[in-house]
Design a protein around this motif. Structure first.
Motif, PDB file in Angstrom:
ATOM      1  N   GLY A 178       0.793  -1.227   0.000  1.00 11.65           N
ATOM      2  CA  GLY A 178       0.000   0.000   0.000  1.00 11.65           C
ATOM      3  C   GLY A 178       0.818   1.265   0.000  1.00 11.65           C
ATOM      4  N   GLY A 179       2.099   1.149  -0.217  1.00  6.59           N
ATOM      5  CA  GLY A 179       2.970   2.309  -0.136  1.00  6.59           C
ATOM      6  C   GLY A 179       2.875   3.231  -1.341  1.00  6.59           C
ATOM      7  N   GLY A 180       3.727   4.209  -1.345  1.00 10.38           N
ATOM      8  CA  GLY A 180       3.786   5.202  -2.401  1.00 10.38           C
ATOM      9  C   GLY A 180       4.590   6.376  -1.899  1.00 10.38           C
ATOM     10  N   ASP A 181       4.498   7.493  -2.622  1.00 13.98           N
ATOM     11  CA  ASP A 181       5.154   8.687  -2.113  1.00 13.98           C
ATOM     12  C   ASP A 181       4.229   9.881  -2.304  1.00 13.98           C
ATOM     13  OD1 ASP A 181       5.776   8.640  -4.955  1.00 13.98           O
ATOM     14  OD2 ASP A 181       7.261  10.183  -4.574  1.00 13.98           O
ATOM     15  N   TRP A 182       4.325  10.797  -1.350  1.00 16.54           N
ATOM     16  CA  TRP A 182       3.434  11.959  -1.292  1.00 16.54           C
ATOM     17  C   TRP A 182       4.226  13.198  -0.926  1.00 16.54           C
ATOM     18  CZ3 TRP A 182       2.254   7.132   0.334  1.00 16.54           C
ATOM     19  CH2 TRP A 182       1.141   6.523  -0.260  1.00 16.54           C
ATOM     20  N   TRP A 183       3.722  14.313  -1.391  1.00 11.75           N
ATOM     21  CA  TRP A 183       4.276  15.620  -1.101  1.00 11.75           C
ATOM     22  C   TRP A 183       3.258  16.350  -0.240  1.00 11.75           C
ATOM     23  CZ3 TRP A 183       3.139  20.761  -2.480  1.00 11.75           C
ATOM     24  CH2 TRP A 183       4.198  21.657  -2.392  1.00 11.75           C
ATOM     25  N   VAL A 184       3.704  16.872   0.885  1.00 14.97           N
ATOM     26  CA  VAL A 184       2.815  17.510   1.851  1.00 14.97           C
ATOM     27  C   VAL A 184       3.252  18.956   2.058  1.00 14.97           C
ATOM     28  CG1 VAL A 184       1.922  17.415   4.219  1.00 14.97           C
ATOM     29  CG2 VAL A 184       2.494  15.276   3.015  1.00 14.97           C
ATOM     30  N   ASP A 185       2.308  19.879   1.812  1.00 22.08           N
ATOM     31  CA  ASP A 185       2.550  21.302   2.039  1.00 22.08           C
ATOM     32  C   ASP A 185       1.465  21.795   2.993  1.00 22.08           C
ATOM     33  OD1 ASP A 185       2.823  24.040   2.080  1.00 22.08           O
ATOM     34  OD2 ASP A 185       2.864  24.276  -0.101  1.00 22.08           O
ATOM     35  N   PRO A 186       1.740  21.821   4.290  1.00 20.45           N
ATOM     36  CA  PRO A 186       0.708  22.198   5.257  1.00 20.45           C
ATOM     37  C   PRO A 186       0.229  23.638   5.118  1.00 20.45           C
ATOM     38  CG  PRO A 186       2.811  21.802   6.362  1.00 20.45           C
ATOM     39  CD  PRO A 186       2.995  21.453   4.929  1.00 20.45           C
ATOM     40  N   GLN A 187       1.092  24.537   4.662  1.00 21.53           N
ATOM     41  CA  GLN A 187       0.659  25.927   4.507  1.00 21.53           C
ATOM     42  C   GLN A 187      -0.407  26.058   3.424  1.00 21.53           C
ATOM     43  OE1 GLN A 187       4.185  28.441   4.175  1.00 21.53           O
ATOM     44  NE2 GLN A 187       3.876  28.929   6.322  1.00 21.53           N
ATOM     45  N   ALA A 188      -0.305  25.251   2.396  1.00 20.90           N
ATOM     46  CA  ALA A 188      -1.298  25.262   1.321  1.00 20.90           C
ATOM     47  C   ALA A 188      -2.414  24.249   1.584  1.00 20.90           C
ATOM     48  CB  ALA A 188      -0.628  24.966  -0.017  1.00 20.90           C
ATOM     49  N   GLY A 189      -2.253  23.427   2.624  1.00 20.36           N
ATOM     50  CA  GLY A 189      -3.244  22.391   2.910  1.00 20.36           C
ATOM     51  C   GLY A 189      -3.267  21.305   1.854  1.00 20.36           C
ATOM     52  N   LYS A 190      -2.118  21.035   1.233  1.00 14.85           N
ATOM     53  CA  LYS A 190      -2.046  20.079   0.127  1.00 14.85           C
ATOM     54  C   LYS A 190      -1.321  18.807   0.518  1.00 14.85           C
ATOM     55  CE  LYS A 190      -1.900  22.847  -4.053  1.00 14.85           C
ATOM     56  NZ  LYS A 190      -1.074  23.123  -5.222  1.00 14.85           N
ATOM     57  N   VAL A 191      -1.896  17.705   0.085  1.00  8.21           N
ATOM     58  CA  VAL A 191      -1.232  16.410   0.136  1.00  8.21           C
ATOM     59  C   VAL A 191      -1.470  15.792  -1.241  1.00  8.21           C
ATOM     60  CG1 VAL A 191      -1.114  14.134   1.230  1.00  8.21           C
ATOM     61  CG2 VAL A 191      -1.703  16.157   2.607  1.00  8.21           C
ATOM     62  N   VAL A 192      -0.408  15.648  -2.025  1.00  5.86           N
ATOM     63  CA  VAL A 192      -0.549  15.121  -3.380  1.00  5.86           C
ATOM     64  C   VAL A 192       0.401  13.956  -3.585  1.00  5.86           C
ATOM     65  CG1 VAL A 192      -1.351  17.304  -4.376  1.00  5.86           C
ATOM     66  CG2 VAL A 192       1.078  16.785  -4.351  1.00  5.86           C
ATOM     67  N   GLN A 193      -0.018  13.048  -4.435  1.00  3.65           N
ATOM     68  CA  GLN A 193       0.821  11.890  -4.716  1.00  3.65           C
ATOM     69  C   GLN A 193       1.988  12.308  -5.589  1.00  3.65           C
ATOM     70  OE1 GLN A 193      -1.479   8.498  -5.784  1.00  3.65           O
ATOM     71  NE2 GLN A 193       0.048   7.149  -4.925  1.00  3.65           N
TER      72      GLN A 193
END
Length: 112
Positions: free
Chosen positions: A39-54
């Motif tokens: 179930g893994g993968g990789d994600w980019w998280v930008d808390p200031q923008a409220g974004k979590v994208v693959q």
């Protein structure tokens, strides 16, 4: 508690940050999270923008790498697992390692 890694990152994490946007925006770091195994993968998280994208959009202050079973432990107890996992070699941090604590805090925040 078992956690569906894909569901957490693709749905729950971003919506949790959105629910607590004022607090999340205080974290001035971007994260690249790489989960190996089932179930893994990789994600980019930008808390200031409220974004979590693959994927990896680049510019992360910290890349966090662990396997899916370690992530399940991290999900249940982020701060303690981050510290213990790092020293046990189960969690790898590349970049600003102090930002790891903020990622643990964001995980707790998004679960509320």
């Amino acid at each position: 508690m078992a956690v569906d890694v894909q569901k957490w990152f693709n749905e729950d994490f971003g919506s949790g940050l959105g629910r607590h946007a004022d607090e999340a925006r205080k974290v001035d770091y971007k994260f690249h999270v790489v989960i190996s195994g089932d179930g893994g993968g990789d994600w980019w998280v930008d808390p200031q923008a409220g974004k979590v994208v693959q994927g990896d959009l680049g510019g992360a202050n910290l890349t966090i790498t662990m396997n899916s079973s370690t992530f399940a432990e991290f999900y249940d107890n982020p701060r303690q697992t981050l510290m213990n996992g790092f020293f046990a070699g189960k969690i790898h941090l590349v970049g600003n390692q102090m930002a790891g604590e903020k990622f643990a805090d964001l995980t707790e925040l998004a679960k509320k």
